[in-house]
Scaffold this motif. Structure first.
Motif, PDB file in Angstrom:
ATOM      1  N   LYS A  46     -19.639  29.448  72.202  1.00 50.49           N
ATOM      2  CA  LYS A  46     -19.131  29.122  70.858  1.00 50.49           C
ATOM      3  C   LYS A  46     -20.141  29.521  69.788  1.00 50.49           C
ATOM      4  O   LYS A  46     -19.772  30.092  68.754  1.00 50.49           O
ATOM      5  N   TRP A  50     -19.819  32.544  66.881  1.00 52.93           N
ATOM      6  CA  TRP A  50     -20.072  32.298  65.464  1.00 52.93           C
ATOM      7  C   TRP A  50     -21.149  33.248  64.939  1.00 52.93           C
ATOM      8  O   TRP A  50     -21.042  33.788  63.836  1.00 52.93           O
ATOM      9  N   LYS A  54     -22.184  37.774  62.245  1.00 51.75           N
ATOM     10  CA  LYS A  54     -23.218  37.660  61.223  1.00 51.75           C
ATOM     11  C   LYS A  54     -24.427  38.528  61.582  1.00 51.75           C
ATOM     12  O   LYS A  54     -25.031  39.161  60.725  1.00 51.75           O
ATOM     13  N   LEU A  95     -22.406  28.137  55.351  1.00 50.27           N
ATOM     14  CA  LEU A  95     -22.482  28.306  56.800  1.00 50.27           C
ATOM     15  C   LEU A  95     -23.189  27.139  57.488  1.00 50.27           C
ATOM     16  O   LEU A  95     -23.014  26.935  58.685  1.00 50.27           O
ATOM     17  N   GLU A  98     -20.637  24.829  58.962  1.00 45.21           N
ATOM     18  CA  GLU A  98     -20.008  25.432  60.137  1.00 45.21           C
ATOM     19  C   GLU A  98     -20.904  25.285  61.363  1.00 45.21           C
ATOM     20  O   GLU A  98     -20.441  24.911  62.438  1.00 45.21           O
ATOM     21  N   LEU A  99     -22.181  25.610  61.170  1.00 41.29           N
ATOM     22  CA  LEU A  99     -23.122  25.546  62.282  1.00 41.29           C
ATOM     23  C   LEU A  99     -23.334  24.103  62.739  1.00 41.29           C
ATOM     24  O   LEU A  99     -23.397  23.830  63.941  1.00 41.29           O
ATOM     25  N   ALA A 101     -21.200  21.694  62.636  1.00 39.75           N
ATOM     26  CA  ALA A 101     -20.017  21.289  63.393  1.00 39.75           C
ATOM     27  C   ALA A 101     -20.070  21.841  64.821  1.00 39.75           C
ATOM     28  O   ALA A 101     -19.685  21.154  65.773  1.00 39.75           O
ATOM     29  N   LEU A 102     -20.561  23.064  64.975  1.00 37.93           N
ATOM     30  CA  LEU A 102     -20.661  23.665  66.307  1.00 37.93           C
ATOM     31  C   LEU A 102     -21.744  23.019  67.156  1.00 37.93           C
ATOM     32  O   LEU A 102     -21.562  22.797  68.351  1.00 37.93           O
TER      33      LEU A 102
END
Length: 136
Positions: A46, A50, A54, A95, A98-99, A101-102
């Motif tokens: 995952k 992500w 990038k 970001l 997002e990171l 959450a991961l």
């Protein structure tokens, strides 16, 4: 979670699996997953999904990823990836969420290190040392 801890957790989760993910050797990664656990490998996948686009868009980040994929245990290369990730997250603050959450899925890990001999140094985030007499 503060940024340094987020970066540390991200690289610590990603680094061991990176050689399998970077070259797209997911079949080989299945054997790695059996050693580390499916959940740990799935979390690394995952994170890689992500990070990959990038990295492809940022040459310095791409270089840090490629170097770490070659030598995933090298602390200097891990630090290099943390620096490049920090630059990315500083330039694009959206970001960070997002990171976070991961990475939150994998923040609870237990690592056991057996250290033999005198004068050893064991380090890590939230490290608790205990000698053979449970005194530390």
């Amino acid at each position: 979670m503060d940024l340094p801890a987020l970066l540390q957790d991200t690289v610590a989760t990603l680094a061991p699996a990176l050689p399998y993910l970077y070259e797209g050797a997911k079949e080989t990664g299945k054997g790695f997953a059996k050693k580390t656990g499916e959940a740990a490998f799935d979390q690394a996948v995952k994170l890689w999904n992500w990070l990959k686009p990038k990295a492809e868009a940022t040459p310095a980040l791409q270089s840090a990823v490629a170097d770490l994929a070659e030598q995933p245990e090298d602390a200097d290369l891990q630090a290099s990836l943390r620096v490049q990730l920090k630059k990315l997250l500083t330039d694009q603050p959206a970001l960070v969420g997002e990171l976070q959450a991961l990475i939150q899925v994998s923040t609870t890990q237990t690592t056991t290190q057996n250290v033999v001999g005198d004068g050893n140094v064991v380090s890590g985030r939230d490290t608790h040392l205990r000698d053979m007499n449970n005194q530390a």
